[in-house]
Write a protein that holds these residues in place. Structure first.
Motif, PDB file in Angstrom:
ATOM      1  N   ILE A 198       0.849  -1.208   0.000  1.00 10.59           N
ATOM      2  CA  ILE A 198       0.000   0.000   0.000  1.00 10.59           C
ATOM      3  C   ILE A 198       0.879   1.250   0.000  1.00 10.59           C
ATOM      4  N   PHE A 199       1.927   1.223   0.819  1.00 13.59           N
ATOM      5  CA  PHE A 199       2.858   2.357   0.907  1.00 13.59           C
ATOM      6  C   PHE A 199       3.530   2.581  -0.456  1.00 13.59           C
ATOM      7  N   LYS A 200       3.975   1.475  -1.059  1.00 18.12           N
ATOM      8  CA  LYS A 200       4.687   1.544  -2.341  1.00 18.12           C
ATOM      9  C   LYS A 200       3.772   2.111  -3.437  1.00 18.12           C
ATOM     10  N   ALA A 201       2.540   1.608  -3.474  1.00 17.38           N
ATOM     11  CA  ALA A 201       1.592   2.099  -4.478  1.00 17.38           C
ATOM     12  C   ALA A 201       1.303   3.582  -4.232  1.00 17.38           C
ATOM     13  N   GLY A 202       1.214   3.954  -2.965  1.00 15.99           N
ATOM     14  CA  GLY A 202       0.974   5.360  -2.621  1.00 15.99           C
ATOM     15  C   GLY A 202       2.106   6.248  -3.110  1.00 15.99           C
ATOM     16  N   LEU A 203       3.318   5.825  -2.827  1.00 20.30           N
ATOM     17  CA  LEU A 203       4.497   6.599  -3.282  1.00 20.30           C
ATOM     18  C   LEU A 203       4.470   6.758  -4.803  1.00 20.30           C
ATOM     19  N   ALA A 204       4.178   5.640  -5.480  1.00 21.02           N
ATOM     20  CA  ALA A 204       4.182   5.650  -6.949  1.00 21.02           C
ATOM     21  C   ALA A 204       3.117   6.596  -7.494  1.00 21.02           C
ATOM     22  N   SER A 205       2.021   6.762  -6.737  1.00 23.92           N
ATOM     23  CA  SER A 205       0.974   7.645  -7.264  1.00 23.92           C
ATOM     24  C   SER A 205       1.042   9.038  -6.638  1.00 23.92           C
ATOM     25  N   GLY A 206       2.191   9.356  -6.046  1.00 24.72           N
ATOM     26  CA  GLY A 206       2.418  10.749  -5.638  1.00 24.72           C
ATOM     27  C   GLY A 206       2.231  11.065  -4.169  1.00 24.72           C
ATOM     28  N   ALA A 207       1.945  10.063  -3.320  1.00 21.93           N
ATOM     29  CA  ALA A 207       1.823  10.351  -1.880  1.00 21.93           C
ATOM     30  C   ALA A 207       3.173  10.875  -1.374  1.00 21.93           C
ATOM     31  N   GLN A 208       3.112  11.910  -0.562  1.00 23.38           N
ATOM     32  CA  GLN A 208       4.332  12.566  -0.093  1.00 23.38           C
ATOM     33  C   GLN A 208       4.438  12.619   1.420  1.00 23.38           C
ATOM     34  N   VAL A 209       3.289  12.517   2.098  1.00 24.71           N
ATOM     35  CA  VAL A 209       3.301  12.645   3.559  1.00 24.71           C
ATOM     36  C   VAL A 209       2.736  11.369   4.183  1.00 24.71           C
ATOM     37  N   PHE A 210       3.522  10.779   5.059  1.00 23.91           N
ATOM     38  CA  PHE A 210       3.151   9.509   5.673  1.00 23.91           C
ATOM     39  C   PHE A 210       2.988   9.691   7.171  1.00 23.91           C
ATOM     40  N   GLY A 211       1.822   9.351   7.668  1.00 27.87           N
ATOM     41  CA  GLY A 211       1.565   9.409   9.102  1.00 27.87           C
ATOM     42  C   GLY A 211       2.030   8.089   9.693  1.00 27.87           C
ATOM     43  N   LEU A 212       2.907   8.145  10.673  1.00 25.28           N
ATOM     44  CA  LEU A 212       3.505   6.911  11.195  1.00 25.28           C
ATOM     45  C   LEU A 212       3.117   6.658  12.644  1.00 25.28           C
ATOM     46  N   ALA A 213       3.185   5.375  13.019  1.00 23.35           N
ATOM     47  CA  ALA A 213       2.777   4.946  14.354  1.00 23.35           C
ATOM     48  C   ALA A 213       3.877   4.108  14.984  1.00 23.35           C
ATOM     49  N   THR A 214       3.850   4.022  16.288  1.00 22.37           N
ATOM     50  CA  THR A 214       4.803   3.174  17.011  1.00 22.37           C
ATOM     51  C   THR A 214       4.070   1.940  17.537  1.00 22.37           C
ATOM     52  N   GLY A 215       4.679   1.247  18.478  1.00 21.25           N
ATOM     53  CA  GLY A 215       4.087   0.018  18.993  1.00 21.25           C
ATOM     54  C   GLY A 215       4.636  -1.157  18.206  1.00 21.25           C
ATOM     55  N   SER A 216       4.313  -2.374  18.673  1.00 17.34           N
ATOM     56  CA  SER A 216       4.881  -3.553  18.019  1.00 17.34           C
ATOM     57  C   SER A 216       4.207  -3.849  16.678  1.00 17.34           C
ATOM     58  N   SER A 217       2.951  -3.449  16.520  1.00 18.90           N
ATOM     59  CA  SER A 217       2.198  -3.865  15.323  1.00 18.90           C
ATOM     60  C   SER A 217       2.795  -3.418  13.989  1.00 18.90           C
ATOM     61  N   PRO A 218       3.345  -2.197  13.875  1.00 19.30           N
ATOM     62  CA  PRO A 218       3.887  -1.823  12.562  1.00 19.30           C
ATOM     63  C   PRO A 218       5.344  -2.246  12.327  1.00 19.30           C
ATOM     64  N   ILE A 219       5.956  -2.975  13.275  1.00 21.13           N
ATOM     65  CA  ILE A 219       7.397  -3.241  13.156  1.00 21.13           C
ATOM     66  C   ILE A 219       7.745  -4.010  11.872  1.00 21.13           C
ATOM     67  N   LYS A 220       6.957  -5.025  11.546  1.00 21.64           N
ATOM     68  CA  LYS A 220       7.273  -5.810  10.330  1.00 21.64           C
ATOM     69  C   LYS A 220       7.078  -4.962   9.075  1.00 21.64           C
ATOM     70  N   PHE A 221       6.146  -4.030   9.154  1.00 22.06           N
ATOM     71  CA  PHE A 221       5.952  -3.094   8.030  1.00 22.06           C
ATOM     72  C   PHE A 221       7.206  -2.231   7.863  1.00 22.06           C
ATOM     73  N   TYR A 222       7.737  -1.714   8.982  1.00 23.73           N
ATOM     74  CA  TYR A 222       8.955  -0.903   8.893  1.00 23.73           C
ATOM     75  C   TYR A 222      10.130  -1.745   8.393  1.00 23.73           C
ATOM     76  N   GLU A 223      10.178  -2.990   8.824  1.00 24.32           N
ATOM     77  CA  GLU A 223      11.263  -3.865   8.338  1.00 24.32           C
ATOM     78  C   GLU A 223      11.176  -4.031   6.820  1.00 24.32           C
ATOM     79  N   ALA A 224       9.945  -4.160   6.319  1.00 23.05           N
ATOM     80  CA  ALA A 224       9.776  -4.303   4.862  1.00 23.05           C
ATOM     81  C   ALA A 224      10.219  -3.017   4.156  1.00 23.05           C
ATOM     82  N   LEU A 225       9.913  -1.873   4.728  1.00 21.34           N
ATOM     83  CA  LEU A 225      10.355  -0.604   4.119  1.00 21.34           C
ATOM     84  C   LEU A 225      11.879  -0.532   4.081  1.00 21.34           C
ATOM     85  N   VAL A 226      12.483  -0.912   5.218  1.00 18.61           N
ATOM     86  CA  VAL A 226      13.949  -0.819   5.332  1.00 18.61           C
ATOM     87  C   VAL A 226      14.625  -1.765   4.337  1.00 18.61           C
TER      88      VAL A 226
END
Ligand code: GLP
Length: 233
Positions: free
Chosen positions: A19-47
């Motif tokens: 979803i993040f990748k598709a957003g970037l490709a279609s011009g998304a520029q601002v990303f609202g981010l969250a902490t906690g354990s739930s998004p960790i694997k998402f951040y790992e995929a980004l990294v």
């Protein structure tokens, strides 16, 4: 709401990544981010990816009052550790937990959000249905606020601290109204302890007793869950 059930957090992180990748490709520029354990694997995929967001901006949901960016328990530190140090954005905003004038800090953060409207907002959810640190009772049209953490949130977050007494009792959080202004929202929830909150978020009435039920008011929400979090649906 779109519900995506995944086998585990790695698969959930990958869904979020697409979803993040598709957003970037279609011009998304601002990303609202969250902490906690739930998004960790998402951040790992980004990294792990070759995505480039050095021109993009991030705006985080919340921060504990009283913790500095260098404090290992602060959300700023969490973001540096999991994402910013490995893959920086052009600009990254978080509430300042050490602000001496909290009211001025709330205003500053509302200004940040107004100047950087969020294209894609990442969320986790508390066991009591909180989003960001908007605890039950928070108004659906709220802006950035100083919040008193509930006993259940302090207990749930104590796992990251040496002692429960070290968990800050207050936080600065983007309001529910601000969260709802994001163009697209992606919420990750895993495990049995989130099942009730997920049911109330998706199937329950819109009520300030369950802050995440405000997401029913938004027309582009994706909820990524594992079988345990989806078990009461
Ligand atoms: C904290 C954060 C929330 C997060 C919640 C759940 O209270 N303020 O943004 O969603 O914890 O965390 P976890 O994903 O570790 O269950």
């Amino acid at each position: 709401m779109k519900i995506i059930q995944v086998k585990d957090q790695v698969a959930g992180g990958q869904e979020g990544f697409e979803i993040f990748k598709a957003g970037l490709a279609s011009g998304a520029q601002v990303f609202g981010l969250a902490t906690g354990s739930s998004p960790i694997k998402f951040y790992e995929a980004l990294v792990a990816s070759d995505l480039d967001f050095t021109d993009a901006t991030s705006v985080n949901l919340d921060e504990y009052v009283g913790l500095s960016a260098d404090d290992e328990q602060s959300y700023h530190y969490f973001m540096k550790q999991h994402l910013f140090d490995k893959k920086p954005f052009a600009k990254s905003f978080l509430p300042n937990g050490l602000a001496s004038d909290i009211q001025a800090e709330l205003k500053r953060y509302d200004q940040v959000i107004a100047e950087h409207p969020v294209d894609i907002q990442i969320l986790g959810i508390g066991q009591n249905g909180h989003i960001g640190f908007n605890e039950p009772g928070a108004a659906f049209d709220s802006n950035t606020q100083e919040v008193q953490l509930t006993e259940s949130t302090i207990k749930a977050n104590a796992r990251f601290f040496e002692n429960e007494a070290d968990v800050p009792t207050k936080a600065i959080s983007m309001g529910i109204g601000s969260i709802l202004k994001a163009k697209k929202i992606v919420l990750f929830a895993y495990g049995e302890s989130k099942a009730q909150a997920i049911k109330a978020t998706i199937e329950g009435p819109q009520t300030t007793d369950v802050p995440a039920s405000a997401l029913q008011l938004h027309d582009d929400v994706t909820i990524i869950v594992d079988a345990a979090a989806a078990s009461q649906l």
